[in-house]
Design an enzyme around this catalytic site. Structure first.
Site, PDB file in Angstrom:
ATOM      1  N   GLY A  25       0.840  -1.205   0.000  1.00 39.50           N
ATOM      2  CA  GLY A  25       0.000   0.000   0.000  1.00 39.50           C
ATOM      3  C   GLY A  25       0.868   1.244   0.000  1.00 39.50           C
ATOM      4  O   GLY A  25       0.706   2.160  -0.825  1.00 39.50           O
ATOM      5  N   HIS A  26       1.829   1.281   0.944  1.00 36.01           N
ATOM      6  CA  HIS A  26       2.781   2.403   0.979  1.00 36.01           C
ATOM      7  C   HIS A  26       3.537   2.500  -0.343  1.00 36.01           C
ATOM      8  O   HIS A  26       3.777   3.589  -0.867  1.00 36.01           O
ATOM      9  CB  HIS A  26       3.817   2.185   2.091  1.00 36.01           C
ATOM     10  CG  HIS A  26       3.264   2.146   3.474  1.00 36.01           C
ATOM     11  ND1 HIS A  26       3.365   1.037   4.267  1.00 36.01           N
ATOM     12  CD2 HIS A  26       2.614   3.073   4.218  1.00 36.01           C
ATOM     13  CE1 HIS A  26       2.821   1.281   5.450  1.00 36.01           C
ATOM     14  NE2 HIS A  26       2.351   2.506   5.442  1.00 36.01           N
ATOM     15  N   SER A  64      -0.262  -1.815   8.109  1.00 38.78           N
ATOM     16  CA  SER A  64       0.802  -2.273   9.015  1.00 38.78           C
ATOM     17  C   SER A  64       0.194  -3.034  10.178  1.00 38.78           C
ATOM     18  O   SER A  64       0.789  -3.977  10.691  1.00 38.78           O
ATOM     19  CB  SER A  64       1.585  -1.067   9.540  1.00 38.78           C
ATOM     20  OG  SER A  64       2.017  -0.256   8.474  1.00 38.78           O
TER      21      SER A  64
HETATM   22  P1  AMP Z   1       0.434   4.681   7.585  1.00 40.02           P
HETATM   23  O1  AMP Z   1       1.862   4.238   7.634  1.00 40.02           O
HETATM   24  O2  AMP Z   1      -0.538   3.609   7.924  1.00 40.02           O
HETATM   25  O3  AMP Z   1       0.205   5.975   8.337  1.00 40.02           O
HETATM   26  O4  AMP Z   1       0.134   5.021   6.062  1.00 40.02           O
HETATM   27  C1  AMP Z   1       0.916   5.928   5.335  1.00 40.02           C
HETATM   28  C2  AMP Z   1       0.216   6.247   4.037  1.00 40.02           C
HETATM   29  O5  AMP Z   1       0.018   5.062   3.284  1.00 40.02           O
HETATM   30  C3  AMP Z   1      -1.177   6.861   4.249  1.00 40.02           C
HETATM   31  O6  AMP Z   1      -1.387   7.887   3.314  1.00 40.02           O
HETATM   32  C4  AMP Z   1      -2.078   5.689   4.024  1.00 40.02           C
HETATM   33  O7  AMP Z   1      -3.375   6.059   3.580  1.00 40.02           O
HETATM   34  C5  AMP Z   1      -1.337   4.941   2.929  1.00 40.02           C
HETATM   35  N1  AMP Z   1      -1.768   3.547   2.933  1.00 40.02           N
HETATM   36  C6  AMP Z   1      -1.763   2.679   3.973  1.00 40.02           C
HETATM   37  N2  AMP Z   1      -2.299   1.488   3.607  1.00 40.02           N
HETATM   38  C7  AMP Z   1      -2.656   1.610   2.318  1.00 40.02           C
HETATM   39  C8  AMP Z   1      -3.273   0.727   1.364  1.00 40.02           C
HETATM   40  N3  AMP Z   1      -3.639  -0.510   1.684  1.00 40.02           N
HETATM   41  N4  AMP Z   1      -3.481   1.183   0.112  1.00 40.02           N
HETATM   42  C9  AMP Z   1      -3.127   2.453  -0.230  1.00 40.02           C
HETATM   43  N5  AMP Z   1      -2.547   3.330   0.611  1.00 40.02           N
HETATM   44  C10 AMP Z   1      -2.317   2.918   1.875  1.00 40.02           C
END
Ligand code: AMP
Length: 289
Positions: free
Chosen positions: A37-38, A188
Site C-alpha cells: 500500500g505504501h 501495518s
Molecule cells: P500509515 O503508515 O498507515 O500511516 O500510512 C501511510 C500512508 O500510506 C497513508 O497515506 C495511508 O493512507 C497509505 N496507505 C496505507 N495502507 C494503504 C493501502 N492498503 N493502500 C493504499 N494506501 C495505503
C-alpha cells in the site's frame, strides 16, 4: 544510493538543494512497517517526480490514551531495504525528540463536519495529531506533491482541507486502496492479527462489497444499506463494529441516500486490533481513488 536523514536541518538542506537544481520533490509520509500500500504511493511519486522522499515516523500525538502506540509494529531495517528497492532517494526518519522537543506547544486543529464523524468521533484528537505532523513535514520537506492513500479516506479529506485553508504550497494526491488477495486492505496493523483474527478481517471488505452490490441493484437508502452491512459483519463473530458511515466523499456530510461521490466507511475491532476500510460509490473524479 538511498540517503537516510534523521535531522530536520539536514532534511531542509536536502530539499533546498533539490529545488535549487530545479527538480521536483514527491513526498510520502508513513508510520513505517512498509507494505505494498505504501509502495503504491512511492511508485506514483517515482513516476511523477524527480526525487522521492519517504518519512517513517510513528507520530505519538495522533494516538489517544490506551491506543496502540506501544504495540505499533516497527522494523526500520526492513523499511530501509524495501524503500531502496523501490527507488526511494531519501528517507527521513526523525526521532520523537527531534519532532516534539521539550516545550513543544503548537498544534493544527481541524474543525467542523470533516472531523465530526468516522474516526474523528471514535478517536478524539486523532486528526489534530495528523494535521500537526503533516503540517510540520510539509514545512520541513517542502514537497511539490504529497501522497496519501484512500485507505485513510478521512485523513485525505482533512489534509486537503488543511492545505487549502492554510494556503500551503503543495499538491495533494490520493491513491487507490491496495488489498490482499482476499480483499483485506493492506495495513501495518494487519501484522498484529493472530491467524484466527486474520481469517475474520476480510469481513470489513465483504460488508463493503455487499453495499456496492446493493447500490448496483438500485438500493440507495443509507439506513437499509447500513443495516445489511451490520448483518453481514455480525456473521463474522469476532468483528466488533466501531462505525459504519455513509457520507459525501468530499465534505464527509452524512447522507440519507447514496448518490454520486459517496463514501462508505467502516471501522471494526478484531481482537485488540482496530481496522478501517472504505469504498467510493459513483466517483466522478478520475484523479481520485
Ligand atoms: P500509515 O503508515 O498507515 O500511516 O500510512 C501511510 C500512508 O500510506 C497513508 O497515506 C495511508 O493512507 C497509505 N496507505 C496505507 N495502507 C494503504 C493501502 N492498503 N493502500 C493504499 N494506501 C495505503
Amino acid at each position: 544510493m538511498m540517503q537516510v536523514i534523521t535531522a530536520i536541518e539536514e532534511m531542509r538542506r536536502y530539499s533546498r538543494n533539490i529545488r535549487g537544481e530545479g527538480k521536483t520533490l514527491g513526498f510520502v509520509p508513513t508510520m513505517g512497517y512498509l507494505h505494498d500500500g505504501h509502495m503504491s504511493l512511492v511508485d506514483a511519486a517515482r513516476k511523477e517526480c524527480d526525487i522521492v522522499a519517504v518519512s517513517v515516523f510513528v507520530n505519538p500525538v495522533q494516538f489517544g490514551p490506551g491506543e496502540d502506540l506501544d504495540r505499533y509494529p516497527r522494523d526500520i531495517e526492513r523499511d530501509r531495504h524495501i524503500s531502496e528497492e523501490h527507488g526511494v532517494d531519501v528517507m527521513f526518519i526523525p526521532s520523537e525528540e527531534e519532532m516534539y522537543p521539550d516545550g513543544y506547544s503548537t498544534f493544527v486543529e481541524p474543525t467542523g463536519v470533516i472531523v465530526r464523524g468516522l474516526c474523528g468521533l471514535s478517536k478524539p484528537g486523532h486528526f489534530r495529531g495528523v494535521a500537526t505532523v503533516v503540517a510540520k513535514f510539509l514545512n520541513i520537506t517542502k514537497p511539490h506533491v504529497i501522497y496519501f492513500g484512500q485507505k485513510d479516506a478521512q485523513q485525505s479529506v482533512v489534509i486537503k482541507r488543511m492545505v487549502e485553508d492554510l494556503n500551503m504550497d503543495t499538491e495533494v494526491r490520493v491513491m487507490p486502496i491496495v488489498r490482499e488477495a482476499d480483499g483485506l486492505a493492506m495495513s501495518s496493523r494487519n501484522s498484529c492479527l493472530s491467524p484466527e483474527e486474520r481469517g475474520q478481517a476480510p469481513g470489513l471488505f465483504r460488508s463493503l462489497k455487499r453495499a456496492e452490490d446493493l447500490v448496483a441493484g438500485g438500493e440507495y437508502s443509507a439506513d437499509k444499506i447500513r443495516t445489511e452491512m451490520e448483518n453481514m459483519m455480525r456473521e463474522t463473530p469476532d468483528l466488533r463494529i466501531d462505525y459504519i458511515e455513509i457520507v459525501d466523499a468530499h465534505g464527509l456530510m452524512p447522507l440519507d441516500r447514496v448518490k454520486e461521490n459517496t463514501l462508505i466507511a467502516v471501522a471494526a475491532r478484531v481482537g485488540r486490533t482496530r481496522l478501517i476500510d472504505n469504498i467510493r460509490i459513483g466517483k466522478t473524479r478520475e484523479s481520485e481513488a
